[in-house]
Write a protein that holds these residues in place. Structure first.
Motif, PDB file in Angstrom:
ATOM      1  N   UNK A  52      48.237  52.036  37.002  1.00 44.82           N
ATOM      2  CA  UNK A  52      48.661  50.696  37.394  1.00 44.82           C
ATOM      3  C   UNK A  52      50.156  50.607  37.682  1.00 44.82           C
ATOM      4  N   UNK A  53      50.942  51.480  37.073  1.00 43.37           N
ATOM      5  CA  UNK A  53      52.395  51.440  37.273  1.00 43.37           C
ATOM      6  C   UNK A  53      52.798  52.015  38.632  1.00 43.37           C
ATOM      7  N   UNK A  54      52.062  53.006  39.112  1.00 50.92           N
ATOM      8  CA  UNK A  54      52.432  53.655  40.367  1.00 50.92           C
ATOM      9  C   UNK A  54      52.161  52.732  41.541  1.00 50.92           C
ATOM     10  N   UNK A  55      53.154  52.534  42.351  1.00 54.09           N
ATOM     11  CA  UNK A  55      53.012  51.689  43.520  1.00 54.09           C
ATOM     12  C   UNK A  55      53.285  50.225  43.265  1.00 54.09           C
ATOM     13  N   UNK A  56      53.257  49.798  42.005  1.00 55.02           N
ATOM     14  CA  UNK A  56      53.494  48.387  41.713  1.00 55.02           C
ATOM     15  C   UNK A  56      54.942  48.116  41.303  1.00 55.02           C
ATOM     16  N   UNK A  57      55.669  49.148  40.952  1.00 57.60           N
ATOM     17  CA  UNK A  57      57.039  49.003  40.470  1.00 57.60           C
ATOM     18  C   UNK A  57      57.925  50.030  41.157  1.00 57.60           C
ATOM     19  N   UNK A  58      59.149  49.652  41.443  1.00 52.15           N
ATOM     20  CA  UNK A  58      60.133  50.590  41.960  1.00 52.15           C
ATOM     21  C   UNK A  58      60.632  51.440  40.796  1.00 52.15           C
ATOM     22  N   UNK A  59      60.502  52.748  40.911  1.00 48.16           N
ATOM     23  CA  UNK A  59      60.896  53.653  39.838  1.00 48.16           C
ATOM     24  C   UNK A  59      62.038  54.545  40.338  1.00 48.16           C
ATOM     25  N   UNK A  60      63.192  54.523  39.664  1.00 48.00           N
ATOM     26  CA  UNK A  60      64.292  55.392  40.063  1.00 48.00           C
ATOM     27  C   UNK A  60      64.210  56.765  39.389  1.00 48.00           C
ATOM     28  N   UNK A  61      64.835  57.755  40.022  1.00 53.10           N
ATOM     29  CA  UNK A  61      65.014  59.099  39.463  1.00 53.10           C
ATOM     30  C   UNK A  61      66.464  59.169  39.009  1.00 53.10           C
ATOM     31  N   UNK A  62      66.684  59.353  37.706  1.00 52.96           N
ATOM     32  CA  UNK A  62      68.019  59.294  37.116  1.00 52.96           C
ATOM     33  C   UNK A  62      68.375  60.603  36.416  1.00 52.96           C
ATOM     34  N   UNK A  63      69.606  60.665  35.956  1.00 54.73           N
ATOM     35  CA  UNK A  63      70.060  61.749  35.086  1.00 54.73           C
ATOM     36  C   UNK A  63      70.190  61.156  33.693  1.00 54.73           C
ATOM     37  N   UNK A  64      69.484  61.731  32.742  1.00 50.60           N
ATOM     38  CA  UNK A  64      69.532  61.271  31.348  1.00 50.60           C
ATOM     39  C   UNK A  64      69.271  59.769  31.211  1.00 50.60           C
ATOM     40  N   UNK A  65      68.394  59.240  32.042  1.00 45.24           N
ATOM     41  CA  UNK A  65      67.959  57.838  31.979  1.00 45.24           C
ATOM     42  C   UNK A  65      69.070  56.825  32.220  1.00 45.24           C
ATOM     43  N   UNK A  66      70.118  57.220  32.946  1.00 44.43           N
ATOM     44  CA  UNK A  66      71.188  56.255  33.199  1.00 44.43           C
ATOM     45  C   UNK A  66      71.914  56.586  34.501  1.00 44.43           C
ATOM     46  N   UNK A  67      72.794  55.694  34.891  1.00 50.98           N
ATOM     47  CA  UNK A  67      73.629  55.900  36.065  1.00 50.98           C
ATOM     48  C   UNK A  67      72.957  55.480  37.360  1.00 50.98           C
ATOM     49  N   UNK A  68      73.588  55.849  38.457  1.00 50.22           N
ATOM     50  CA  UNK A  68      73.065  55.536  39.779  1.00 50.22           C
ATOM     51  C   UNK A  68      71.827  56.377  40.072  1.00 50.22           C
ATOM     52  N   UNK A  69      70.860  55.822  40.809  1.00 47.46           N
ATOM     53  CA  UNK A  69      69.661  56.604  41.135  1.00 47.46           C
ATOM     54  C   UNK A  69      69.975  57.707  42.138  1.00 47.46           C
ATOM     55  N   UNK A  70      69.364  58.859  41.919  1.00 48.77           N
ATOM     56  CA  UNK A  70      69.455  59.965  42.867  1.00 48.77           C
ATOM     57  C   UNK A  70      68.370  59.844  43.926  1.00 48.77           C
ATOM     58  N   UNK A  71      67.286  59.163  43.569  1.00 45.69           N
ATOM     59  CA  UNK A  71      66.161  58.905  44.472  1.00 45.69           C
ATOM     60  C   UNK A  71      65.381  57.745  43.856  1.00 45.69           C
ATOM     61  N   UNK A  72      64.450  57.168  44.653  1.00 46.49           N
ATOM     62  CA  UNK A  72      63.609  56.099  44.101  1.00 46.49           C
ATOM     63  C   UNK A  72      62.367  55.923  44.949  1.00 46.49           C
ATOM     64  N   UNK A  73      61.346  55.377  44.311  1.00 50.23           N
ATOM     65  CA  UNK A  73      60.071  55.223  45.014  1.00 50.23           C
ATOM     66  C   UNK A  73      60.173  54.214  46.154  1.00 50.23           C
ATOM     67  N   UNK A  74      60.913  53.131  45.957  1.00 47.71           N
ATOM     68  CA  UNK A  74      61.003  52.079  46.969  1.00 47.71           C
ATOM     69  C   UNK A  74      61.538  52.599  48.304  1.00 47.71           C
TER      70      UNK A  74
END
Length: 194
Positions: A52-74
């Protein structure tokens, strides 16, 4: 009671760098693998937990769960899929991005080589008949996937808060169901009298 955001991980990522960019792939979560959460409880994530989470929420790819996203699903730069093994991630990072350039040597050396995910359990079961208790996660709200230096399985503080919050919610649900049952029984007795 609002449940805390939790982090889990520790699965090695595959990192390949070439002239076009840095490709990262691997599993941020693995299904049906029992994990000890700081000796407070054990945890298993079931297949379908991310459906249910996949496709319904924008998910970022981070370093150590913080900072600017390196990539994202959106933006389409991060691909997340759920297969029979777990939550698979694939991304090709921009080799010209200064944030990516800063981490590539650390990824090649293996200093940044583990995958992790940040989540909130939406649906779960507890088996308190075992010691330590077993938590079975059936559905999650996904916040991010990250490449990490240290996986969060050792996070005993969040594990204890999660255990207490879940037990409190289970007691609340049990008490509400018991109250509804007693109320229905009383109404049935009253109807028989009148």
């Amino acid at each position: 009671m609002t449940q805390q955001r939790e982090k889990r991980g520790g699965i090695r990522a595959e990192v390949r760098a070439d002239e076009t960019g840095v490709k990262v792939s691997g599993y941020a979560a693995v299904f049906n693998q029992e994990t000890n959460i700081g000796d407070y409880f054990r945890e298993v994530i079931l297949p379908g937990a991310f459906r249910n989470a996949l496709g319904s929420t924008d998910v970022p790819f981070l370093i150590n769960h913080s900072g600017l996203p390196l990539a994202r699903t959106r933006s389409g730069t991060l691909k997340l899929t759920e297969d029979s093994h777990g939550l698979r991630i694939e991304t090709e990072l921009d080799g010209g991005d200064p944030d990516v350039q800063r981490i590539v040597p650390k990824m090649r050396r293996g200093d940044l080589d583990k995958m992790s995910f940040s989540f909130r359990a939406v649906k779960q079961r507890w088996d308190d008949t075992q010691t330590p208790p077993l938590r079975t996660v059936e559905e999650v709200e996904l916040y991010d996937v990250s490449i990490v230096t240290e996986p969060a399985y050792e996070g005993t503080d969040i594990g204890l808060r999660s255990l207490e919050a879940s037990r409190t919610e289970a007691r609340r649900q049990h008490n509400a169901a018991a109250f509804a049952r007693r109320k229905a029984e009383a109404e049935n007795r009253f109807r028989k009298i009148s």
